[in-house]
Every structure is written in C-alpha cells, then in structure tokens.
Design an enzyme around this catalytic site. Structure first.
Site, PDB file in Angstrom:
ATOM      1  N   SER C  16       0.828  -1.208   0.000  1.00  0.00           N
ATOM      2  CA  SER C  16       0.000   0.000   0.000  1.00  0.00           C
ATOM      3  C   SER C  16       0.865   1.261   0.000  1.00  0.00           C
ATOM      4  O   SER C  16       1.878   1.336   0.692  1.00  0.00           O
ATOM      5  CB  SER C  16      -0.898   0.009   1.233  1.00  0.00           C
ATOM      6  OG  SER C  16      -1.700   1.166   1.234  1.00  0.00           O
ATOM      7  N   SER C  41      -3.870   3.661   1.044  1.00  0.00           N
ATOM      8  CA  SER C  41      -4.883   3.633   2.104  1.00  0.00           C
ATOM      9  C   SER C  41      -5.923   4.721   1.859  1.00  0.00           C
ATOM     10  O   SER C  41      -5.584   5.893   1.691  1.00  0.00           O
ATOM     11  CB  SER C  41      -4.227   3.850   3.464  1.00  0.00           C
ATOM     12  OG  SER C  41      -3.392   2.765   3.788  1.00  0.00           O
ATOM     13  N   ASN C 121      -5.329  -0.441   7.688  1.00  0.00           N
ATOM     14  CA  ASN C 121      -4.061   0.198   8.030  1.00  0.00           C
ATOM     15  C   ASN C 121      -4.171   0.741   9.447  1.00  0.00           C
ATOM     16  O   ASN C 121      -4.685   1.831   9.675  1.00  0.00           O
ATOM     17  CB  ASN C 121      -3.745   1.306   7.022  1.00  0.00           C
ATOM     18  CG  ASN C 121      -2.449   2.010   7.343  1.00  0.00           C
ATOM     19  OD1 ASN C 121      -1.785   1.694   8.335  1.00  0.00           O
ATOM     20  ND2 ASN C 121      -2.075   2.967   6.517  1.00  0.00           N
ATOM     21  N   CYS C 124      -0.096   3.466  10.441  1.00  0.00           N
ATOM     22  CA  CYS C 124       0.642   4.514   9.737  1.00  0.00           C
ATOM     23  C   CYS C 124       1.335   5.414  10.747  1.00  0.00           C
ATOM     24  O   CYS C 124       0.696   5.990  11.623  1.00  0.00           O
ATOM     25  CB  CYS C 124      -0.275   5.360   8.864  1.00  0.00           C
ATOM     26  SG  CYS C 124       0.688   6.605   7.961  1.00  0.00           S
ATOM     27  N   LYS C 160      -3.022  -4.612   9.300  1.00  0.00           N
ATOM     28  CA  LYS C 160      -1.624  -4.241   9.053  1.00  0.00           C
ATOM     29  C   LYS C 160      -0.999  -3.726  10.335  1.00  0.00           C
ATOM     30  O   LYS C 160      -1.445  -2.743  10.920  1.00  0.00           O
ATOM     31  CB  LYS C 160      -1.537  -3.183   7.951  1.00  0.00           C
ATOM     32  CG  LYS C 160      -0.083  -2.889   7.548  1.00  0.00           C
ATOM     33  CD  LYS C 160       0.009  -2.272   6.183  1.00  0.00           C
ATOM     34  CE  LYS C 160       1.442  -2.014   5.780  1.00  0.00           C
ATOM     35  NZ  LYS C 160       1.534  -1.395   4.458  1.00  0.00           N
ATOM     36  N   ILE C 186       5.383  -5.786   7.822  1.00  0.00           N
ATOM     37  CA  ILE C 186       5.159  -4.667   8.713  1.00  0.00           C
ATOM     38  C   ILE C 186       4.924  -3.369   7.933  1.00  0.00           C
ATOM     39  O   ILE C 186       5.285  -3.284   6.761  1.00  0.00           O
ATOM     40  CB  ILE C 186       6.396  -4.448   9.628  1.00  0.00           C
ATOM     41  CG1 ILE C 186       7.666  -4.337   8.789  1.00  0.00           C
ATOM     42  CG2 ILE C 186       6.545  -5.593  10.597  1.00  0.00           C
ATOM     43  CD1 ILE C 186       8.942  -4.042   9.526  1.00  0.00           C
ATOM     44  N   ASN C 187       4.338  -2.401   8.610  1.00  0.00           N
ATOM     45  CA  ASN C 187       4.296  -1.051   8.084  1.00  0.00           C
ATOM     46  C   ASN C 187       5.672  -0.420   8.294  1.00  0.00           C
ATOM     47  O   ASN C 187       6.579  -1.064   8.817  1.00  0.00           O
ATOM     48  CB  ASN C 187       3.222  -0.236   8.820  1.00  0.00           C
ATOM     49  CG  ASN C 187       2.585   0.813   7.905  1.00  0.00           C
ATOM     50  OD1 ASN C 187       3.317   1.504   7.180  1.00  0.00           O
ATOM     51  ND2 ASN C 187       1.280   0.934   7.931  1.00  0.00           N
ATOM     52  N   GLY C 239       8.406  -5.575   3.964  1.00  0.00           N
ATOM     53  CA  GLY C 239       9.454  -4.817   4.644  1.00  0.00           C
ATOM     54  C   GLY C 239      10.809  -5.131   4.072  1.00  0.00           C
ATOM     55  O   GLY C 239      11.415  -6.139   4.399  1.00  0.00           O
ATOM     56  N   GLY C 240      11.279  -4.269   3.182  1.00  0.00           N
ATOM     57  CA  GLY C 240      12.656  -4.363   2.718  1.00  0.00           C
ATOM     58  C   GLY C 240      12.937  -5.439   1.695  1.00  0.00           C
ATOM     59  O   GLY C 240      14.099  -5.697   1.381  1.00  0.00           O
TER      60      GLY C 240
HETATM   61  C1  LIG Z   1       5.987   6.219  -0.001  1.00  0.00           C
HETATM   62  C2  LIG Z   1       5.318   5.216   0.861  1.00  0.00           C
HETATM   63  C3  LIG Z   1       3.963   5.346   1.132  1.00  0.00           C
HETATM   64  C4  LIG Z   1       3.308   4.428   1.938  1.00  0.00           C
HETATM   65  N1  LIG Z   1       1.958   4.559   2.179  1.00  0.00           N
HETATM   66  C5  LIG Z   1       1.301   3.604   2.880  1.00  0.00           C
HETATM   67  C6  LIG Z   1      -0.095   3.645   3.052  1.00  0.00           C
HETATM   68  O1  LIG Z   1      -0.795   4.537   2.563  1.00  0.00           O
HETATM   69  N2  LIG Z   1      -0.710   2.671   3.782  1.00  0.00           N
HETATM   70  C7  LIG Z   1      -0.007   1.649   4.327  1.00  0.00           C
HETATM   71  O2  LIG Z   1      -0.598   0.774   4.965  1.00  0.00           O
HETATM   72  N3  LIG Z   1       1.348   1.562   4.168  1.00  0.00           N
HETATM   73  C8  LIG Z   1       1.997   2.524   3.463  1.00  0.00           C
HETATM   74  N4  LIG Z   1       3.361   2.421   3.298  1.00  0.00           N
HETATM   75  C9  LIG Z   1       4.078   1.294   3.894  1.00  0.00           C
HETATM   76  C10 LIG Z   1       4.311   0.157   2.888  1.00  0.00           C
HETATM   77  O3  LIG Z   1       3.102  -0.387   2.447  1.00  0.00           O
HETATM   78  C11 LIG Z   1       5.175  -0.937   3.497  1.00  0.00           C
HETATM   79  O4  LIG Z   1       4.475  -1.515   4.581  1.00  0.00           O
HETATM   80  C12 LIG Z   1       6.507  -0.438   4.024  1.00  0.00           C
HETATM   81  O5  LIG Z   1       7.030   0.551   3.157  1.00  0.00           O
HETATM   82  C13 LIG Z   1       7.544  -1.549   4.177  1.00  0.00           C
HETATM   83  O6  LIG Z   1       7.801  -2.196   2.969  1.00  0.00           O
HETATM   84  P1  LIG Z   1       9.027  -1.819   1.981  1.00  0.00           P
HETATM   85  O7  LIG Z   1      10.283  -1.844   2.787  1.00  0.00           O
HETATM   86  O8  LIG Z   1       8.962  -2.844   0.908  1.00  0.00           O
HETATM   87  O9  LIG Z   1       8.743  -0.433   1.466  1.00  0.00           O
HETATM   88  C14 LIG Z   1       4.025   3.355   2.498  1.00  0.00           C
HETATM   89  C15 LIG Z   1       5.396   3.227   2.222  1.00  0.00           C
HETATM   90  C16 LIG Z   1       6.042   4.135   1.422  1.00  0.00           C
HETATM   91  C17 LIG Z   1       7.510   3.960   1.159  1.00  0.00           C
END
Ligand SMILES: Cc1cc2nc3c(=O)[nH]c(=O)nc-3n(C[C@H](O)[C@H](O)[C@H](O)COP(=O)(O)O)c2cc1C
Ligand SMILES: Cc1cc2nc3c(=O)[nH]c(=O)nc-3n(C[C@H](O)[C@H](O)[C@H](O)COP(=O)(O)OP(=O)(O)OC[C@H]3O[C@@H](n4cnc5c(N)ncnc54)[C@H](O)[C@@H]3O)c2cc1C
Ligand SMILES: Cc1cc2nc3c(=O)[nH]c(=O)nc-3n(C[C@H](O)[C@H](O)[C@H](O)COP(=O)(O)OP(=O)(O)OC[C@H]3O[C@@H](n4cnc5c(N)ncnc54)[C@H](O)[C@@H]3O)c2cc1C
Ligand SMILES: Cc1cc2nc3c(=O)[nH]c(=O)nc-3n(C[C@H](O)[C@H](O)[C@H](O)COP(=O)(O)O)c2cc1C
Ligand code: FES
Ligand code: FES
Lengths: 264, 301, 301, 264
Positions: C16, C41, C121, C124, C160, C186-187, C239-240
């Site tokens: 997301s 979201s 969510n 956040c 989440k 994880i978020n 996550g990552g």
């Molecule tokens: C630019 C950006 C915007 C995000 N917006 C949301 C969001 O609106 N809702 C949500 O649940 N997570 C949001 N996330 C979190 C991601 O969905 C994800 O959980 C988090 O970035 C970890 O994964 P990653 O390391 O692959 O980025 C956001 C992440 C990024 C980088």
C-alpha cells in the site's frame, strides 16, 4: 561485505590421523597462506580454522578433534551443511630467496599452503621442519617432501626423523646454513623457542598466532593482544618479528572466553 | 570541548561493546583519534556471552548477539587502571546489572577505580531470554536504577536508552528527573533476524540480534532530537555514525558527543581520524568555530 | 498458489502507498508481474497529505511522510471498479479510519465494491500529530477495530501491524483472536529523521517519516517469525524485500505472500519480474516445487 | 541515490517579466532539455520545475508566480538557501534534421534549452514559434532568434509578431515546409491543438506534459496517467506521439492534490 557467508555441504573428508581430519568444500575462497575462515556448525557455534589449500573451485581445512565444536564436526558426514565466512586476516609474506619453515602439530597446514605458493613463485631454496609428538601425528610428510628442497622431520619419541623437537632440528640447520626468512607455525611454546633461536641468529621471522576469536573481523575485542592492542583477527594471525617484539603476552598469557587473562 | 566536566579534544567516542575489553584496545582507540572510550558492558560476574556466529550483515547495517561477554567488573576495572597508567584519556565504564541492587554494587566498585564516567546499560536487547525486557522500556525500572546509582556514584552517570521505547521524550525526561547526568542514545534496535536461505536457519546462533550501523541513524537522530527538546542534560549520540557529516547531523539534532560502534567494523579504527577530519572540513567551510556551536542548532520545518 | 482463498500466480504483492492511487497504475503493476496489488490507504474524506518533500533517502533505506494522500473511499473504489473492468486480478483495498466507527463505515463501502481483500491500516506512523499513536500499538484498539470490521465485512480482512510494537507475538495473537483473516506486517518503522546539515533542518517538510527499505528487512523477518509461531492465519510479509532471496527468506520465516514497496522506488516496476525470476532460480536449484513449500520452514538454531 | 539533494543559495535572480523570474544556482546538474528538478523551500514545500539551462557549474529555472509556493520564492533574495534534487524524467529526443519547435507561456524554457543543444549537435534547420498572451509575456525572444534558423512570434493581442496563437503560426509554416520532428511545449490546450495539426500533417512530435507531482521519482502515484499507467515523473514529462496516443486524459483531465480526477 566482511561477513558474506558460503553455506556448503562437506564435499570430502580425509582422515589425516586419529585426531585430525581434512574437510574439503566446493566453493570459491580467494585465500592466501596463513589466512583463516570462521566455520559455523548450525545450532552449535562458530570457530576459526586455518586454510590448508584452495584451488579454483574448492578449499580445505585440517581440523583437530579437541573439544565440543571439533568433536561435533568429526561426527558430520559428506553432504552435511556448514557455513563459512572469510578468508580473514593477514597472510605470510612471500619471500623467494632462502626460506626455512618450522612447523609443529596441527599448525602445519598454513606452512604446507605456503610451501606450495613459494614453489609456484620460484623460491630459490625451501627447507621445512615438520615436528610432532609421534610419527602418526605428523602431517603432510609427503607433501613437504615434494614441495621443499629439503624436508626434515622431528618427533618427541623418535618414532620418525630426529628424536626431539622441530626447534632442535632448527638449531642444527642454522649452524650449517643461513636463510633470508623463517616462517614459524606451531604451539605457542614451540614458537617461543623457535623465535629465540631465530633471534640468536638475527634472522627475520614470522609467526602464526592463535588467540580466542569470536567475531573474526575486529569488533568484539576478544583476540586483542597487549600492550599494543594488536587486533589479531585482522592484523594477524601472521605477525612479523617487529610486531611480535611489542607483544608482552606472546608465550605468556591469553584471554579466555570471557576476556579474562589466563596463563598459557 | 567539555563533556560532563571532562576536557576532550573531539566529541568522537568509542561506543560500548566494540573492542573495549582490554586496556590495550582502549588505549589504541584513543591514540587512533577518539576523544573518549567506553568499555564493554561489565557485569558482576564474568560472562561468556552467546556462541557464534554473533554477527551478521545486511544491506544497511549489521546485527549482533554478543550477549555481554565480559571478564567481570573486578578484572574489567583492572584494565581501566592499566589504561590510566599509560595514558591520560577519558574512560566511560559501562555496567550491566540484573537489578537495581546489582547496579549499585557495580557503581560502588567503579567508585574505587580511575573511571571517569559511569554508563548504565539499561538497554541491551541481546539478553532478553535471561533478563527479560530491557529496563530502558520500563519507566519505573529506569527511575529505580538511576536514582539508586546516583545516590552512591562519585562520578557522572550516563543512562543508555533503547530505540524500542515508544515515547522517547517521556523516557528522557524521567531519566533526567531520576538524576542522570547525561543520556547515551541509542543502543541497538531490537530485534533483527538474518536468514540463511540455504540452511533454512537464522545466521546467528542466538537466532536474532540488535540492529546497528548506518540504517539506524535516522531513528537515532529522531530520538535524540525528541530527547534534546525536553532535557537539559547532555546526550552522547550513538547510532549509525560513519562519516563526519553523520556526526554533524547528530550534533545538530542535539548530541553533545558522538559514539561510534559499527563504523569500526565497516571502516576499521582509521574511522575516528577520518570522521574527525571530515567534521573539520565541514565546520571550516560553513563557519563553525567550535564543536559546541553545532549542538542542537537544528530547526524543525 | 492461494492467499486468503484467492488464486494467485506469484506471492509478490504491491504494498500500500506505492503508486496505487489509480486503476491504471494498479493494472500496470499486475501486468508487470505482481500477483496482488494493494491500493493506497483510503479514508472517508479525500486527503491532501503532507507538503513535500515527502521522501528522503539514507544509507540502507528511505523515510516517507506522504501522510495518507488519497481521493477518498468513494473515488478510490471507483478506481477499483475500473481496474476490474479491464483486468482479472486480486485487489487489496487498504483503508484508514480515525476510529472503529469510521473503519466500519469504510468496510461497508468496500462491501459494495469489487475489492477482493480488505486491509486495515492500523499502523501509519505519519499521522500521529493528527491521530495520535498508531492503533497497532494499542491492544484494545486492535481488538475493537478488527472485531467491529469483521462483523460487517463480506470479504477477508487483513490487519496491518506496526514494527514499533514491543510484543509482536502477543499483538499477533490478539489480532487473530479478534477475527482477522490475515496479518500484513510490517508497516514502516517510526520514526526516522534525515537532516540537511547545510540548511540545519530536517529534509522532510513534516520533519520525520516512516522508515522502509532494505534496512528494515531483518526487523520484518524477526517479527513475522514471532507472529508465525503463534498464529494460524496467513501473513502478508512486507518490509525491505528487493530480491528473490529476500522474498524466500521472508517466506521461510512464515510469510504466505510478500509485499513490495520501497524496492519499486529503488529498482522500478521491473522489480516484480526480477524478484519472481530470482525466486524461481533459487527454488529450482534447491528443489522447492511450490511457493507453499517455503512457508515457515525456517528452523531456529 | 535518486533523492540526493543539493542545498544551495540563490546565486542570481533575473526578472523576465512581471510574473516570471529566472533563478540561477551555482551547482552541478547533469541535465538534458525537458528534465526537471524538485525544488524545496524549507518549511514551505517542494515543487517541480523544468530546467532552463545548465553549464559546468550552474543551472537555471524560470518560475512563474502563480500560487503560495511560487509567490514565496519570488520573495526570496540572492543568498537565500533552497534545496534541489534531480534532474528527473526523460528529455526530448535530439533529432538534428529539420526541426520545428512550438512553445507557449512559461513552458518555453525546455525548448530554449533544447535549441541550444540542437545547435551544438549541428541541427540542419531549426525553426521556432514562441507564443504568449502579450509582448511582455514572451520569453527568450533574443535567444530563440540567435539559436534558430528562423524564429516566429505569436501574441494573442498582436502586440508582437503574428496576432494569434503559436498553433496558428504552426499551421501556416507547415503549409510551406515540412519537418522531421516537432517539439511542443506549452499549456495543455495549446499542445492539444498543436498535436492535432501535427497529426494532420503526419509528422512525429513530442510534447512536454505536466501533472501534479509529489515525489518525482515514481513512488507516490500522483502523476500517473490513464489508462496506460504512464508514470509521468519518470517516464515523462516528455512523451512521444505513440505514447501520447495511449493517454485518454491528455487535454481532458488530471488528478489533483488528493488524487481525485479533475477536468482540465
Ligand atoms: C511512499 C510510501 C507510502 C506508503 N503509504 C502507505 C499507506 O498509505 N498505507 C499503508 O498501509 N502503508 C503505506 N506504506 C508502507 C508500505 O506499504 C510498506 O508496509 C513499508 O514501506 C515496508 O515495505 P518496503 O520496505 O517494501 O517499502 C508506504 C510506504 C512508502 C515507502
Ligand atoms: C587463527 C586460528 C586458526 C586456527 N586454525 C586451526 C586449524 O587449522 N585447525 C584446528 O584444528 N584448529 C585451529 N584453530 C583452533 C580452533 O579454533 C580450536 O581448536 C577450536 O575452536 C576448538 O573448539 P572446541 O569447541 O572443539 O574446543 P574447546 O574445548 O572449546 O577449546 C579447545 C582449545 O581450542 C581453543 N579455542 C576454543 N575456541 C576458540 C576460538 N573461538 N578461537 C580460538 N581458539 C579457540 C581453546 O583456547 C582451547 O585451547 C585455529 C584457531 C585460530 C585462532
Ligand atoms: C514537470 C513539471 C515542470 C514544471 N516546470 C515549471 C517551470 O519551469 N516553471 C514554472 O513556473 N512552473 C513549472 N511547473 C509548474 C509548477 O510546479 C507549479 O507552477 C507550482 O507547483 C505551483 O505551485 P504554487 O504553490 O505556487 O501554486 P498552486 O496554487 O499550488 O498551483 C498552481 C498551479 O500549479 C499546479 N501545481 C501545483 N502544485 C503542483 C505540483 N506539485 N506538481 C505539478 N503541478 C503543480 C496546479 O495544478 C495549479 O495548476 C512544472 C510542473 C511540472 C509537473
Ligand atoms: C558488536 C556489538 C556489541 C555491542 N555491545 C554493547 C555492550 O556491551 N553494551 C552496550 O551498551 N552497547 C553495546 N552495543 C551497542 C553500541 O554501543 C551502540 O549503541 C550501537 O551499536 C549503535 O551504534 P552504531 O550504529 O555506531 O554501532 C554493541 C554493539 C555492537 C555492534
Ligand atoms: S575476534 Fe573479535 S576482534 Fe578479533
Ligand atoms: S510524482 Fe510521485 S509517482 Fe510521479
């Protein structure tokens, strides 16, 4: 990355004698004589071992069954997975004039590796002394014979070669001939005696030190030597005569698993 | 500059747990350019710590589960004596106890040593199996331990805090209220697991470890800034610093001195000299005369 | 393979907040190789979110403070309809409410759409000024929201979770007990601050942001494994992850599917295809026939 | 890293007319015509601006005072710090045959930059049309005159050049002469009209699109165009005729600050 790992099956196991086995792994290790790896047995632990040999696609270590970790690896079979990181540390210099190698016990692997490399580099004269308690304890006798211009053997009980230590043989040889460089690898007491002899003859030497190692990459501090603060895992284990002169604890004491100073 | 009353030539400080077991390594780090050195956390009895592997790397940092390997407070303080016999440098002795009484006992032992500053490791994430949640996550424990130690300590006391705390401003304030002379922040972030996919196992023998290195810098800086806004005591900022710019950013956020840990792993002991030089270049270029001119000057948007 | 009853060709899922505002970007991500896509979201009313800069990089990852920019649930669900008019793919609709009542209202709206899965969510870290602590750190709020939503939702519900929770096993268990059909974890990690030393200011307009990218992978894997050990519902691990090996490690730790966020930033949309291929190579080499053979096979040391 | 920033003082401010100023920064930007930067005013916000010109040690943007952000930058003085990241996006192709450029309003900077680069590349024939509301609104008139083989001007009120739009002039020119490539940069309605003309003549064209941009690096989704999902900040803002054909919302709608679809 410093801790990049290779997780590999044991490719071959060779029995050197009742307490020593050589393990072969099919993997690439860009290692030089004197360097070591940290070997992990999963769910058990991780310990340092010198590299016996490498070629393009495999590497070997010779391991002595001495305690919990090493006895566990002696129970492992071909195909069992272990993990290896390294190579770590400094290697022997590579002098190609007249070279003497003095080895003892399970510390001879790096000298065998060095002999091979010095031959490849066209060493002028290479003499080795290989010492052990008894004849069956001797390692790589044939290899040294092939790789060196002359190779001597010493056993405490005289069961093969000269009766006595490799340092006794060293004294004899140095009475007749001189060398540009001496490489010493063995139990610390033996190395201390060999160093005394080399000093007497004012010849340059390098020794292969062992200290308790936990990280292998210069962060945990367990292998540090006094009083210069030499970090043996990255600045050793091979140490030259000038560096060694600064180490008060050579042949005297080391730090145990908690970092406590213990007499050798 | 001065930190907790001690004159230091640079704010750069060896963080606890990196090399700091023996006097010789501590001396060497001072000679290599640190302003202060912190010992490995010392406990009453010697500890072997966890079996290896105790460190693993990942993209952005490392995890460790050394598990507080140390020779015990008595032998540890002997190393501090030897340190001061040879060199005039600031030694922070880090201690770790299982409860307030042990921390008091450790502080009393340190009173009889030449240690300059006492650091209370309230935040090691690697011994939870043994000691449960780090004290630094429990406000009442922080108050109890810090005030008990302050009642006996003859030297300044730093409390080392955890990035896992969810309300750093609150924690920082109550730690100050309990009497701490300064804060060390942050310890490693708990917990990370690095997986060996071929072996289908965690790399660390202890399965997980505390996270440190460049990747925790933004977290450290945010938490330091949160704390700086609410306390008057100095902060020994620690977490992911590996360049002069990192150190300057952290000082701007509120740190009075800077701890260096994982960067020693990444770059070797030369890192102290390099960071020092990089700081000097930046300060010269941007017209900062003294290190103290940097502290806390960050303005929020 | 199947995830929450939906047939998917790969466990790789758009997380997301990455691109997912419009049907066209969601469709494109499916065409580029994702098995599922998650919308940004959605809240009841449209939100502008924070002013820029909303992202900043550091060594190991990034921080963002987008602040839940979205066109509101009504327009957001229209995009989902348009998505399904053109393409047959699994859409996870992420929603964000200020309280349980709003979450229920959002879930009811989603009931009348073609959404396949609902994601709550609860975590956040970028709107704390507005909404206080993320719900995912408050056990009673999780229970309240998840059970209220489950009472009305006609589609499976993912909750989440936040990496800032200090007891992930406990949180995971109570989230399952409240009726969640799966966990997304994880978020982003709260909070990081990246400093501009020349300007003496935080880079982000909102000063701090949530941490994502390669550096949070060890944290995510540890938390996923903690949760996997205690729940029976599937985990959408996030996550990552930026390589096939990352995805495999996370599945071994217990994830049934894998969310990809920051890697899109680092490597572009091709990353789905690359990760998919890398996974296939590894699985072939090491004799895994199905994705499901990977899930949770990690053994602790 | 994609978001590497340069924090720099404003080095020079040039007044182009009552609502447009060119800002110069001393910094390195390895940019091509059509690319843009994200410019931050601290404590205010961050917005996208096309690059007007770069040399080895400086770069420039021309900014129109139109709202909160841009009016704030109009209040800034030489020496005030801003921060810039980029360059981002795709540039114009660089055809060196017979080239026509059609520009309007504050969107002419990339064309002026392109004209310079095409001259350097030895363009065979370069014709420019520069349109604006009134004579004082015209940008870079002298520059286009120097850089192009022929340069036309159009103003809505006829206060300079042809009375009418740049598209009117374009139609006239295409009646007499043909081109290998047309580059169009202006308000979207004007570009839509220009595209219709180019299509009629079956000539290849590229346009410079604008959409609401928040991240500039392809992650937030605010600039995405329907129905192909083109991510304008990284795959535009310069778009060729084939790509443009797939975009239903060109000249019709865009997404606002919340992602809502709004009519243009
Ligand atoms: C630019 C950006 C915007 C995000 N917006 C949301 C969001 O609106 N809702 C949500 O649940 N997570 C949001 N996330 C979190 C991601 O969905 C994800 O959980 C988090 O970035 C970890 O994964 P990653 O390391 O692959 O980025 C956001 C992440 C990024 C980088
Ligand atoms: C640089 C280096 C190279 C080595 N090369 C070899 C080799 O090629 N072949 C070989 O058989 N052994 C080698 N060793 C020694 C080997 O690491 C130990 O034999 C092994 O760790 C013993 O573990 P254990 O659990 O079986 O025995 P334990 O009962 O734990 O210990 C037995 C002996 O090994 C020493 N030892 C234990 N753990 C360590 C450790 N982490 N680091 C250093 N020493 C330790 C102890 O001091 C003790 O003297 C080397 C050690 C070092 C430092
Ligand atoms: C690729 C690109 C290149 C641009 N190049 C230039 C340029 O060279 N010179 C110039 O003066 N302007 C340029 N712009 C437009 C510039 O970004 C807006 O004028 C500016 O953001 C207005 O902000 P404001 O707060 O002053 O006005 P607002 O009142 O916020 O907005 C005024 C107008 O600008 C548009 N706008 C506002 N914010 C954004 C945003 N984040 N992204 C895109 N459009 C926005 C709005 O849709 C509206 O039409 C460019 C835009 C893009 C996308
Ligand atoms: C290998 C290692 C061992 C550590 N041991 C201790 C310790 O004993 N006591 C302590 O308070 N912190 C310990 N730490 C934490 C560091 O002091 C420091 O707070 C943390 O690593 C963050 O800084 P860095 O990113 O510069 O490493 C250790 C860190 C590492 C990497
Ligand atoms: S083994 Fe850790 S520093 Fe040498
Ligand atoms: S501006 Fe964020 S995706 Fe284009």
């Amino acid at each position: 990355m410093k801790c990049d790992r290779q997780t590999l099956p044991i490719a071959a196991i060779r029995e050197e004698n009742s307490s020593l086995r050589t393990f072969t792994f099919n993997g690439q290790l860009n290692a030089e004589p004197g360097q070591f790896v940290m070997l992990t047995i999963f769910s058990q632990g991780e310990k340092p071992f010198s590299i016996l040999d490498v070629d393009a696609h495999s590497f070997q270590m010779t391991i002595k069954n001495i305690g919990p970790f090493t006895s566990r690896i002696f129970k492992m079979k071909i195909g069992d997975l272990v993990s290896v990181r390294g190579p770590y540390g400094q290697s022997f210099s590579r002098k190609t004039g007249h070279v003497l190698m003095v080895g003892g016990g399970y510390a001879t692997p790096p000298l065998r590796f060095l002999a091979k490399k010095l031959q490849e580099a066209g060493v002028q004269r290479l003499v080795s002394i290989n010492g052990a308690r008894t004849a069956p304890d001797l390692l790589y006798v044939d290899d040294f014979e092939i790789l060196c211009h002359e190779s001597y053997i010493a056993t405490d009980d005289g069961s093969r070669g000269t009766k006595g230590t490799s340092v006794d043989v060293m004294e004899n040889i140095l009475r007749k001939e001189t060398f540009d460089q001496i490489y010493i690898s063995g139990p610390e007491k033996m190395m201390k005696a060999a160093v005394a002899v080399a000093k007497k003859h004012q010849l340059p030497y390098e020794v292969n030190l062992e200290r308790y190692m936990k990280c292998g990459v210069g962060i945990c501090g367990s292998c540090v030597m006094d009083p210069t603060g030499l970090i043996l895992c990255i600045e050793g284990p091979i140490v030259d005569h000038e560096t060694l002169d600064g180490l008060d604890d050579f042949g005297v004491s080391h730090r145990g698993k908690t970092g406590r100073i213990e007499a050798l | 500059m001065r930190f907790l009353g001690k004159e230091i030539s640079t704010p750069l400080t060896l963080a606890s747990g990196i090399l700091g077991i023996s006097f010789s390594s501590l001396q060497r780090v001072i000679r290599d350019g640190a302003g202060m050195v912190t010992t490995k956390s010392l406990s009453i009895e010697p500890r072997i710590g966890h079996e290896g592997p105790v460190i693993a790397e990942f993209n952005g940092g490392m995890i460790n589960s050394v598990g507080l390997t140390n020779p015990g407070i008595a032998e540890g303080l002997e190393e501090v004596e030897k340190f001061h016999q040879g060199l005039d440098g600031v030694v922070i002795v880090s201690v770790f106890g299982a409860n307030a009484a042990e921390f008091v006992q450790l502080a009393q032992a340190v009173n009889h040593s030449s240690a300059d500053i006492l650091e209370l490791n309230l935040s090691c994430p690697n011994v939870e199996d043994e000691f449960k949640r780090p004290f630094a996550l429990m406000p009442d424990k922080i108050t109890e331990i810090v005030s008990a130690v302050k009642a006996v300590s003859r030297i300044p006391v730093l409390a080392k805090l955890s990035p896992n705390a969810n309300d750093m401003a609150g924690i920082a304030k109550l730690t100050e209220a309990a009497g701490a002379d300064g804060l060390t922040m942050i310890n490693t972030l708990g917990h990370g697991m690095v997986v060996d996919a071929i072996a289908k196992r965690p790399v660390l023998r202890n399965n997980f470890g505390g996270i440190s290195g460049p990747c925790i810098k933004p977290l450290a800086i945010k938490l330091i800034h949160d704390a700086y806004k609410v306390v008057d005591i100095p902060i020994l900022g620690t977490g992911g610093v590996s360049t002069g710019l990192d150190a300057i950013e952290m000082m701007m956020a509120g740190a009075s001195a800077i701890g260096i840990g994982s960067a020693v792993y990444d770059h070797g002991l030369d890192v102290f000299k390099t960071i020092r030089e990089e700081m000097e270049v930046f300060m010269e270029l941007h017209g900062y005369a003294r290190y103290s001119d940097l502290i806390g000057i960050l303005e929020e948007n």
